[in-house]
Motif scaffolding. Structure first.
Motif, PDB file in Angstrom:
ATOM      1  N   GLU A   3      32.205  45.638  48.729  1.00 33.82           N
ATOM      2  CA  GLU A   3      32.401  44.190  48.834  1.00 33.82           C
ATOM      3  C   GLU A   3      33.527  43.860  49.817  1.00 33.82           C
ATOM      4  O   GLU A   3      33.434  42.912  50.594  1.00 33.82           O
ATOM      5  CB  GLU A   3      32.719  43.626  47.445  1.00 33.82           C
ATOM      6  N   LYS A  69      37.016  30.965  51.856  1.00 27.70           N
ATOM      7  CA  LYS A  69      37.434  32.038  50.965  1.00 27.70           C
ATOM      8  C   LYS A  69      38.214  33.018  51.831  1.00 27.70           C
ATOM      9  O   LYS A  69      38.028  33.071  53.040  1.00 27.70           O
ATOM     10  CB  LYS A  69      36.222  32.712  50.329  1.00 27.70           C
ATOM     11  N   THR A 118      42.448  41.537  47.156  1.00 28.08           N
ATOM     12  CA  THR A 118      42.334  40.346  46.320  1.00 28.08           C
ATOM     13  C   THR A 118      41.530  39.299  47.075  1.00 28.08           C
ATOM     14  O   THR A 118      41.827  38.994  48.230  1.00 28.08           O
ATOM     15  CB  THR A 118      43.717  39.791  45.936  1.00 28.08           C
ATOM     16  N   TYR A 120      40.260  35.397  47.262  1.00 26.26           N
ATOM     17  CA  TYR A 120      40.775  34.087  46.892  1.00 26.26           C
ATOM     18  C   TYR A 120      39.775  33.003  47.287  1.00 26.26           C
ATOM     19  O   TYR A 120      38.963  33.199  48.195  1.00 26.26           O
ATOM     20  CB  TYR A 120      42.075  33.783  47.652  1.00 26.26           C
ATOM     21  N   GLU A 125      40.298  30.473  42.152  1.00 26.16           N
ATOM     22  CA  GLU A 125      39.804  31.738  41.608  1.00 26.16           C
ATOM     23  C   GLU A 125      40.370  32.895  42.411  1.00 26.16           C
ATOM     24  O   GLU A 125      40.409  32.854  43.638  1.00 26.16           O
ATOM     25  CB  GLU A 125      38.279  31.784  41.693  1.00 26.16           C
ATOM     26  N   THR A 126      40.791  33.947  41.712  1.00 25.55           N
ATOM     27  CA  THR A 126      41.204  35.173  42.362  1.00 25.55           C
ATOM     28  C   THR A 126      40.592  36.349  41.618  1.00 25.55           C
ATOM     29  O   THR A 126      40.362  36.261  40.411  1.00 25.55           O
ATOM     30  CB  THR A 126      42.737  35.348  42.403  1.00 25.55           C
ATOM     31  N   ARG A 127      40.339  37.382  42.371  1.00 26.49           N
ATOM     32  CA  ARG A 127      39.806  38.607  41.772  1.00 26.49           C
ATOM     33  C   ARG A 127      40.326  39.773  42.594  1.00 26.49           C
ATOM     34  O   ARG A 127      40.264  39.756  43.818  1.00 26.49           O
ATOM     35  CB  ARG A 127      38.269  38.566  41.810  1.00 26.49           C
ATOM     36  N   THR A 128      40.863  40.779  41.898  1.00 24.00           N
ATOM     37  CA  THR A 128      41.457  41.926  42.572  1.00 24.00           C
ATOM     38  C   THR A 128      40.662  43.177  42.262  1.00 24.00           C
ATOM     39  O   THR A 128      40.240  43.377  41.125  1.00 24.00           O
ATOM     40  CB  THR A 128      42.921  42.103  42.119  1.00 24.00           C
ATOM     41  N   VAL A 129      40.456  43.980  43.309  1.00 22.70           N
ATOM     42  CA  VAL A 129      39.766  45.271  43.158  1.00 22.70           C
ATOM     43  C   VAL A 129      40.645  46.352  43.749  1.00 22.70           C
ATOM     44  O   VAL A 129      41.330  46.150  44.751  1.00 22.70           O
ATOM     45  CB  VAL A 129      38.371  45.273  43.810  1.00 22.70           C
TER      46      VAL A 129
END
Length: 131
Positions: A3, A69, A118, A120, A125-129
């Motif tokens: 991703e 984003k 991360t 954004y 909304e945030t999402r970390t991988v």
């Protein structure tokens, strides 16, 4: 990791920040690949970015998409400029062949260790991988 790679290839100009004498330095990059299960970038060892990453291998990069984003990736650069890794980079981005070859001593490739990306959005909304 896929991703993160997709976001970077879909938004092919991203900005890498390093440290130079205690001050931030940012410049555009446009190459990324997945190789041996890692995310890789390239540069050449005549550039300041190479010298800065050798002195302090921690960096961050950021890019944004047209739909507002964005991605921030941080990690540690590990240089591993084997002929095989360089050849893969030239295969992924043939345009690099105008500047480098797999046996070119100034052509450098590095992968990310300790990577954390991360995602954004303007909605908060945030999402970390982890990479």
């Amino acid at each position: 990791m896929d991703e993160v790679l997709k976001f970077l290839t879909d938004n092919p100009v991203f900005y890498i920040a390093t440290v130079d004498g205690g001050r931030p330095r940012v410049r555009p990059f446009g190459f990324v690949m997945k190789y041996e299960g890692k995310l890789w970038f390239c540069t050449n060892n005549q550039k300041n970015v190479y010298k800065q990453l050798r002195e302090n291998p921690y960096f961050e990069l950021c890019t944004a998409s047209p739909d507002r984003k964005w991605l921030r990736l941080k990690g540690r650069a590990v240089f591993n400029s084997t002929p095989q890794a360089k050849a893969k980079a030239l295969e992924v981005m043939p345009e690099l062949k105008a500047m480098y070859s797999a046996d070119d001593p100034i052509f450098e490739v590095f992968y990310v260790e300790e990577g954390e990306a991360t995602f954004y959005s303007l909605t908060g909304e945030t999402r970390t991988v982890k990479l």
